[in-house]
Design an enzyme around this catalytic site. Structure first.
Site, PDB file in Angstrom:
ATOM      1  N   ASP A  27       0.857  -1.190   0.000  1.00 12.49           N
ATOM      2  CA  ASP A  27       0.000   0.000   0.000  1.00 12.49           C
ATOM      3  C   ASP A  27       0.891   1.238   0.000  1.00 12.49           C
ATOM      4  O   ASP A  27       1.770   1.381   0.843  1.00 12.49           O
ATOM      5  CB  ASP A  27      -0.887  -0.018   1.262  1.00 12.49           C
ATOM      6  CG  ASP A  27      -2.064   0.938   1.154  1.00 12.49           C
ATOM      7  OD1 ASP A  27      -2.019   1.874   0.329  1.00 12.49           O
ATOM      8  OD2 ASP A  27      -3.028   0.757   1.922  1.00 12.49           O
ATOM      9  N   ASP A  82      -3.672   7.311  -3.361  1.00 12.47           N
ATOM     10  CA  ASP A  82      -3.599   6.178  -2.424  1.00 12.47           C
ATOM     11  C   ASP A  82      -3.905   4.922  -3.237  1.00 12.47           C
ATOM     12  O   ASP A  82      -4.966   4.841  -3.869  1.00 12.47           O
ATOM     13  CB  ASP A  82      -4.652   6.421  -1.320  1.00 12.47           C
ATOM     14  CG  ASP A  82      -4.635   5.387  -0.213  1.00 12.47           C
ATOM     15  OD1 ASP A  82      -3.754   4.509  -0.208  1.00 12.47           O
ATOM     16  OD2 ASP A  82      -5.525   5.465   0.663  1.00 12.47           O
ATOM     17  N   HIS A 110     -12.469   5.423   1.342  1.00 11.34           N
ATOM     18  CA  HIS A 110     -12.646   6.718   2.008  1.00 11.34           C
ATOM     19  C   HIS A 110     -12.525   7.861   1.013  1.00 11.34           C
ATOM     20  O   HIS A 110     -11.957   7.691  -0.073  1.00 11.34           O
ATOM     21  CB  HIS A 110     -11.560   6.867   3.080  1.00 11.34           C
ATOM     22  CG  HIS A 110     -10.194   6.501   2.567  1.00 11.34           C
ATOM     23  ND1 HIS A 110      -9.351   7.417   1.993  1.00 11.34           N
ATOM     24  CD2 HIS A 110      -9.560   5.300   2.473  1.00 11.34           C
ATOM     25  CE1 HIS A 110      -8.243   6.798   1.606  1.00 11.34           C
ATOM     26  NE2 HIS A 110      -8.343   5.506   1.866  1.00 11.34           N
ATOM     27  N   HIS A 154      -8.130  10.134   5.367  1.00 13.17           N
ATOM     28  CA  HIS A 154      -9.398   9.449   5.624  1.00 13.17           C
ATOM     29  C   HIS A 154     -10.506  10.457   5.850  1.00 13.17           C
ATOM     30  O   HIS A 154     -10.905  10.740   6.969  1.00 13.17           O
ATOM     31  CB  HIS A 154      -9.265   8.455   6.781  1.00 13.17           C
ATOM     32  CG  HIS A 154      -8.424   7.283   6.416  1.00 13.17           C
ATOM     33  ND1 HIS A 154      -7.360   6.854   7.173  1.00 13.17           N
ATOM     34  CD2 HIS A 154      -8.467   6.460   5.340  1.00 13.17           C
ATOM     35  CE1 HIS A 154      -6.792   5.811   6.565  1.00 13.17           C
ATOM     36  NE2 HIS A 154      -7.445   5.558   5.464  1.00 13.17           N
ATOM     37  N   GLU A 159     -11.142   0.459  -1.780  1.00 11.48           N
ATOM     38  CA  GLU A 159     -10.142  -0.553  -1.437  1.00 11.48           C
ATOM     39  C   GLU A 159     -10.747  -1.832  -0.891  1.00 11.48           C
ATOM     40  O   GLU A 159     -10.789  -2.045   0.313  1.00 11.48           O
ATOM     41  CB  GLU A 159      -9.081  -0.003  -0.493  1.00 11.48           C
ATOM     42  CG  GLU A 159      -9.556   0.762   0.711  1.00 11.48           C
ATOM     43  CD  GLU A 159      -8.380   1.338   1.508  1.00 11.48           C
ATOM     44  OE1 GLU A 159      -7.443   0.596   1.816  1.00 11.48           O
ATOM     45  OE2 GLU A 159      -8.415   2.542   1.810  1.00 11.48           O
ATOM     46  N   GLU A 183      -6.494  -1.369  -4.455  1.00  9.21           N
ATOM     47  CA  GLU A 183      -6.978  -0.002  -4.187  1.00  9.21           C
ATOM     48  C   GLU A 183      -6.587   0.959  -5.302  1.00  9.21           C
ATOM     49  O   GLU A 183      -5.468   0.909  -5.816  1.00  9.21           O
ATOM     50  CB  GLU A 183      -6.382   0.503  -2.857  1.00  9.21           C
ATOM     51  CG  GLU A 183      -6.779   1.936  -2.523  1.00  9.21           C
ATOM     52  CD  GLU A 183      -6.243   2.412  -1.167  1.00  9.21           C
ATOM     53  OE1 GLU A 183      -5.208   1.891  -0.729  1.00  9.21           O
ATOM     54  OE2 GLU A 183      -6.878   3.300  -0.578  1.00  9.21           O
TER      55      GLU A 183
HETATM   56 MN    MN Z   1      -3.992   2.649   0.812  1.00  9.40          MN
HETATM   57 MN    MN Z   2      -6.857   4.017   1.445  1.00  5.76          MN
END
Ligand code: MN
Ligand code: MN
Length: 294
Positions: free
Chosen positions: A84, A95, A155, A163, A188, A279
């Site tokens: 990640d 992200d 998110h 977030h 995700e 994600e």
């Molecule tokens: Mn992530």
């Molecule tokens: Mn994330």
């Protein structure tokens, strides 16, 4: 959204996608987890971004938030590995995550979260209820023979805020909040062979500054100044020991005692099921833009 914001999101997303693929290419038996995350973070800076959070490599039943410290000796062998990465450009964040199966036995688990992400993105547009996204994720993962992790979610994203509202569930949580044009969201899906619940386990090496308070010792003050420069985004002790040496550990202890720091321990599947994650960061439009696609 202003033009300059969109440019920053686009750049952050592009770098995040590039370093995800770069990181993925290094995930091989015999590779050092510490070396991979350091190379990823260096590459982010080389490409003109900053890490929005420390790069994370979570193995097997660990779903997220595993981050090596400077002494980490983990060598990859035959695990299921979630990578990640987050990239910030002026605080605007890309992200993105992927999973690599080195076991050779869990390619279906990896596919389940990838397909769930793909199917979720296919229905993204202004006016779609977020519970519908959750339903598509759950159905796809279930069809592949696995369970979604219910207490991990996608998110919204905002400047220096990883977030943000809304929470994008990985199942139908009956939330009929609708997506809005120009929202930036991360979707995700996590798929697991276990019961589909995670809990915190082990020592945290991901932290976030929650409040600044007066401190006495000069080293703690210096470390706090460095942490404040991350603008509220997550960081790891490894970044601090690199800059301040072992004194950083002392400073962090003091900052924790003063409740300046929030800790994020590794998130582990409660029944020790294997976990996969996929994600992307997406700009919500009639034709959505997948910002972290390469
Ligand atoms: Mn992530
Ligand atoms: Mn994330």
């Amino acid at each position: 959204m202003e033009k300059s914001q969109l440019e920053s999101y686009t750049k952050a997303g592009k770098i995040a996608g590039q370093v995800r693929e770069y990181g993925k290419s290094m995930i091989k038996p015999g590779a050092s987890v510490l070396e991979i995350v350091e190379k990823i973070e260096d590459k982010i800076k080389e490409l003109g971004g900053e890490p929005a959070f420390p790069a994370q490599i979570s193995l097997n039943e660990t779903a997220a938030h595993y981050c090596p410290d400077e002494n980490d000796k983990t060598i990859l062998k035959d695990e299921v590995i979630c990578l990640d990465v987050g990239v910030s450009v002026d605080g605007f964040i890309g992200d993105t995550a992927c999973t690599v199966d080195l076991s050779g036995n869990n390619s279906k688990l990896v596919l389940a979260s990838e397909e769930a992400l793909k199917n979720a993105i296919a229905i993204v547009k202004p006016g779609v209820k977020i519970c519908e996204i959750g339903r598509v994720i759950k159905e796809t993962i279930t069809e592949h023979g696995f369970r979604p992790v219910k207490n991990l979610s996608g998110h919204g994203l905002d400047q220096y805020n990883i977030h943000d509202f809304p929470t994008i569930p990985n199942y139908d949580n009956e939330d009929d909040t609708e997506l809005e044009e120009n929202q930036v969201i991360a979707i995700e899906p996590f798929a697991t062979t276990g019961i589909g619940m995670i809990g915190e386990k082990g020592f945290a090496n991901v932290f976030q500054l929650v409040q600044i308070r007066p401190v006495r010792s000069s080293i703690t003050r210096e470390v706090l100044e460095e942490i404040a420069s991350y603008n509220g985004m997550p960081f790891t002790l490894r970044w601090l020991t690199k800059k301040f040496g072992m004194k950083a550990r002392f400073a962090m202890k003091e900052l924790k005692n003063l409740e300046c720091i929030k800790e994020y321990p590794p998130l582990v599947e409660k029944s020790n099921g294997l976990v996969s994650q996929a994600e992307h960061t997406i700009l919500v439009k009639e034709n959505p833009v997948v910002l972290t696609e390469v």
